[in-house]
Design a protein around this motif. Structure first.
Motif, PDB file in Angstrom:
ATOM      1  N   ALA A 230       0.821  -1.292  -0.235  1.00  0.00           N
ATOM      2  CA  ALA A 230      -0.095   0.025   0.044  1.00  0.00           C
ATOM      3  C   ALA A 230       0.971   1.220   0.215  1.00  0.00           C
ATOM      4  CB  ALA A 230      -0.858  -0.026   1.181  1.00  0.00           C
ATOM      5  N   ARG A 231       2.181   1.041  -0.207  1.00  0.00           N
ATOM      6  CA  ARG A 231       3.011   1.980  -0.138  1.00  0.00           C
ATOM      7  C   ARG A 231       3.120   3.029   1.081  1.00  0.00           C
ATOM      8  NH1 ARG A 231       2.090   0.381  -4.243  1.00  0.00           N
ATOM      9  NH2 ARG A 231       3.050   0.280  -6.415  1.00  0.00           N
ATOM     10  N   ASP A 232       2.732   2.502   2.364  1.00  0.00           N
ATOM     11  CA  ASP A 232       2.686   3.004   3.456  1.00  0.00           C
ATOM     12  C   ASP A 232       3.756   2.796   4.206  1.00  0.00           C
ATOM     13  OD1 ASP A 232       2.063   4.260   5.927  1.00  0.00           O
ATOM     14  OD2 ASP A 232      -0.075   3.815   5.879  1.00  0.00           O
ATOM     15  N   MET A 233       4.957   3.580   4.019  1.00  0.00           N
ATOM     16  CA  MET A 233       6.057   3.035   4.653  1.00  0.00           C
ATOM     17  C   MET A 233       6.109   3.513   5.956  1.00  0.00           C
ATOM     18  SD  MET A 233       7.428   1.692   2.306  1.00  0.00           S
ATOM     19  CE  MET A 233       7.336   1.472   0.544  1.00  0.00           C
ATOM     20  N   GLY A 234       5.412   4.311   6.669  1.00  0.00           N
ATOM     21  CA  GLY A 234       5.207   4.552   7.975  1.00  0.00           C
ATOM     22  C   GLY A 234       4.438   3.768   8.527  1.00  0.00           C
ATOM     23  N   GLU A 235       3.695   2.919   7.976  1.00  0.00           N
ATOM     24  CA  GLU A 235       3.045   1.786   8.551  1.00  0.00           C
ATOM     25  C   GLU A 235       4.058   0.688   8.861  1.00  0.00           C
ATOM     26  OE1 GLU A 235      -0.407   1.207   9.640  1.00  0.00           O
ATOM     27  OE2 GLU A 235      -0.345  -1.090   9.775  1.00  0.00           O
ATOM     28  N   ALA A 236       4.705   0.312   7.700  1.00  0.00           N
ATOM     29  CA  ALA A 236       5.456  -0.713   7.635  1.00  0.00           C
ATOM     30  C   ALA A 236       6.650  -0.559   8.673  1.00  0.00           C
ATOM     31  CB  ALA A 236       6.103  -0.754   5.953  1.00  0.00           C
ATOM     32  N   ALA A 237       7.097   0.510   8.669  1.00  0.00           N
ATOM     33  CA  ALA A 237       8.000   0.741   9.731  1.00  0.00           C
ATOM     34  C   ALA A 237       7.602   0.338  11.239  1.00  0.00           C
ATOM     35  CB  ALA A 237       8.597   2.085   9.890  1.00  0.00           C
ATOM     36  N   SER A 238       6.408   0.637  11.638  1.00  0.00           N
ATOM     37  CA  SER A 238       5.880   0.238  12.661  1.00  0.00           C
ATOM     38  C   SER A 238       6.222  -1.216  12.913  1.00  0.00           C
ATOM     39  CB  SER A 238       4.217   0.952  12.767  1.00  0.00           C
ATOM     40  OG  SER A 238       3.612  -0.272  12.050  1.00  0.00           O
ATOM     41  N   TYR A 239       6.195  -2.123  11.966  1.00  0.00           N
ATOM     42  CA  TYR A 239       6.339  -3.535  12.372  1.00  0.00           C
ATOM     43  C   TYR A 239       7.900  -3.868  12.578  1.00  0.00           C
ATOM     44  CZ  TYR A 239       1.511  -3.546  11.057  1.00  0.00           C
ATOM     45  OH  TYR A 239       0.159  -3.397  10.790  1.00  0.00           O
TER      46      TYR A 239
ATOM     47  N   ASN B 280      19.131  -0.205  10.624  1.00  0.00           N
ATOM     48  CA  ASN B 280      17.889   0.481  11.221  1.00  0.00           C
ATOM     49  C   ASN B 280      17.013   0.747  10.163  1.00  0.00           C
ATOM     50  OD1 ASN B 280      18.214   3.210  10.006  1.00  0.00           O
ATOM     51  ND2 ASN B 280      20.001   2.951  11.043  1.00  0.00           N
ATOM     52  N   PRO B 281      15.547   0.887  10.591  1.00  0.00           N
ATOM     53  CA  PRO B 281      14.404   1.045   9.517  1.00  0.00           C
ATOM     54  C   PRO B 281      14.679   2.524   8.701  1.00  0.00           C
ATOM     55  CG  PRO B 281      13.673   0.807  11.838  1.00  0.00           C
ATOM     56  CD  PRO B 281      14.797   0.924  12.006  1.00  0.00           C
ATOM     57  N   GLN B 282      15.183   3.400   9.282  1.00  0.00           N
ATOM     58  CA  GLN B 282      15.369   4.695   8.517  1.00  0.00           C
ATOM     59  C   GLN B 282      16.471   4.513   7.056  1.00  0.00           C
ATOM     60  OE1 GLN B 282      16.037   4.612  11.989  1.00  0.00           O
ATOM     61  NE2 GLN B 282      13.846   5.316  12.378  1.00  0.00           N
ATOM     62  N   ASP B 283      17.445   3.818   7.385  1.00  0.00           N
ATOM     63  CA  ASP B 283      18.433   3.094   6.530  1.00  0.00           C
ATOM     64  C   ASP B 283      17.676   2.497   5.304  1.00  0.00           C
ATOM     65  OD1 ASP B 283      20.155   5.187   7.787  1.00  0.00           O
ATOM     66  OD2 ASP B 283      21.381   3.426   8.737  1.00  0.00           O
ATOM     67  N   TYR B 284      16.995   1.626   6.008  1.00  0.00           N
ATOM     68  CA  TYR B 284      16.287   0.611   5.125  1.00  0.00           C
ATOM     69  C   TYR B 284      15.508   1.133   4.026  1.00  0.00           C
ATOM     70  CZ  TYR B 284      13.101  -3.286   3.725  1.00  0.00           C
ATOM     71  OH  TYR B 284      12.451  -4.140   3.078  1.00  0.00           O
ATOM     72  N   PHE B 285      14.480   2.150   4.370  1.00  0.00           N
ATOM     73  CA  PHE B 285      13.681   2.746   3.646  1.00  0.00           C
ATOM     74  C   PHE B 285      14.362   3.704   2.896  1.00  0.00           C
ATOM     75  CE2 PHE B 285      10.639   1.337   6.753  1.00  0.00           C
ATOM     76  CZ  PHE B 285       9.801   0.635   5.755  1.00  0.00           C
ATOM     77  N   LYS B 286      15.268   4.326   3.238  1.00  0.00           N
ATOM     78  CA  LYS B 286      16.444   5.341   2.266  1.00  0.00           C
ATOM     79  C   LYS B 286      16.938   4.597   1.257  1.00  0.00           C
ATOM     80  CE  LYS B 286      19.960   8.413   3.808  1.00  0.00           C
ATOM     81  NZ  LYS B 286      20.425   8.952   4.931  1.00  0.00           N
ATOM     82  N   ALA B 287      17.217   3.265   1.395  1.00  0.00           N
ATOM     83  CA  ALA B 287      18.318   2.406   0.485  1.00  0.00           C
ATOM     84  C   ALA B 287      17.129   2.014  -0.389  1.00  0.00           C
ATOM     85  CB  ALA B 287      18.927   1.347   1.376  1.00  0.00           C
ATOM     86  N   LEU B 288      15.954   1.508   0.080  1.00  0.00           N
ATOM     87  CA  LEU B 288      14.859   0.968  -0.969  1.00  0.00           C
ATOM     88  C   LEU B 288      14.538   2.121  -1.936  1.00  0.00           C
ATOM     89  CD1 LEU B 288      13.554  -1.785  -0.552  1.00  0.00           C
ATOM     90  CD2 LEU B 288      11.530  -0.618   0.680  1.00  0.00           C
ATOM     91  N   GLY B 289      14.099   3.436  -1.061  1.00  0.00           N
ATOM     92  CA  GLY B 289      13.905   4.344  -2.159  1.00  0.00           C
ATOM     93  C   GLY B 289      14.777   4.794  -3.223  1.00  0.00           C
TER      94      GLY B 289
END
Lengths: 118, 156
Positions: free
Chosen positions: A20-29, A45-54
């Motif tokens: 659903a492209r809700d990375m905030g929700e994904a990060a909550s898990y 950490n989650p921040q670096d993970y989503f940065k790398a993914l983006g």
């Protein structure tokens, strides 16, 4: 709810949020010390993970084929569907470790040869 | 004539109690049996995969094949096969010496996830993180799905 069912629910919800492209929700898990290892990048950490993914600048969806859980471990067998700017179907396997209802480790396996060139 | 009072509920109490206790025991025994069956199936599946890799690492492909079903189905990034003979034929073509170092073996009933390092020993060296998902039926591997990055695989 036993450990196995809870672990399966965490991973299922994580992918629902990703799709659903809700990375905030994904990060909550994910736990604060979420550790990711994969063939193209690794993060701690989650921040670096989503940065790398983006950084891939691709639209994609994850199609679950199998979700196998035992206590705190979940194996997620899937097809990573790159939707745009090019199309690709990449068979993947991810192994999750869950602690206190959060993903603490995520190990990703796939063949980078199938990944579209940027 | 004095009327006789029949306390049907009172008379049936021991029977009702016994029925409830029996039902509770039956449900409990059923769930214990189910849990034991799951445990046994998981243990068997883990033993099959362990035995398979022990045989592979000792170079005993015949023994490894004994853990595979006749309709063993393998899918991986470099080849796919539908029976043990074709699998070992495809494996043999690589002409490399290798060992599989197990990192994690996670099983649930007929499914086993095997996380490993594939160590190519000769003629060149390489260390490749891998994940394999096995399906076990009747004590045999029926499906084996292999995931790794071919970019780490040494060129022949």
């Amino acid at each position: 709810m036993n450990n196995t069912n809870k672990s399966l629910e965490v991973v299922q919800s994580f992918f629902n949020a990703i799709n659903a492209r809700d990375m905030g929700e994904a990060a909550s898990y994910m736990s604060d010390n979420h550790e990711y290892t994969g063939p193209m990048f690794s993060t701690n950490n989650p921040q670096d993970y989503f940065k790398a993914l983006g950084a891939f600048e691709m639209e994609f969806a994850v199609e679950t084929q199998d979700l196998i859980g035992y206590e705190n471990s979940v194996t997620h067998v899937s097809i990573l569907k790159v939707v745009s700017p090019v199309q690709a179907n990449i068979p993947c396997c991810e192994v999750f470790d869950i602690e206190n209802d959060k993903i603490v480790r995520q190990r990703f396996f796939f063949d980078t040869a199938l990944f579209p060139k940027q | 004539m004095r009327p006789v009072k029949l306390n049907i509920l009172g008379a049936c109490k021991p029977f009702i109690l016994a029925t409830i206790l029996f039902s509770m025991c039956a449900v409990s025994c059923k769930s214990t049996t189910k849990a034991n069956n799951e445990k046994n199936k998981t243990a068997e599946s883990l033993e099959v995969v362990k035995g398979f890799f022990e045989a592979i690492n000792s170079g005993d492909m015949q023994k490894a094949a004994s853990y595979m079903a006749d309709n063993h189905h393998y899918t991986g990034p470099m080849f796919s096969t539908n029976n043990p003979e074709d699998y070992f034929k495809a494996l043999g073509k690589f002409e490399m010496e290798f060992a599989v170092e197990t990192q994690d073996l996670i099983g649930y009933e007929g499914s086993v996830t095997h996380i490993s390092i594939l160590k190519v020993l000769s003629p060149v060296q390489a260390t490749i993180p891998c994940c394999e998902v096995f399906d076990i039926e009747n004590g045999k591997i029926v499906r084996q799905r292999f995931y790794f990055d071919t970019a780490l695989f040494p060129s022949p």
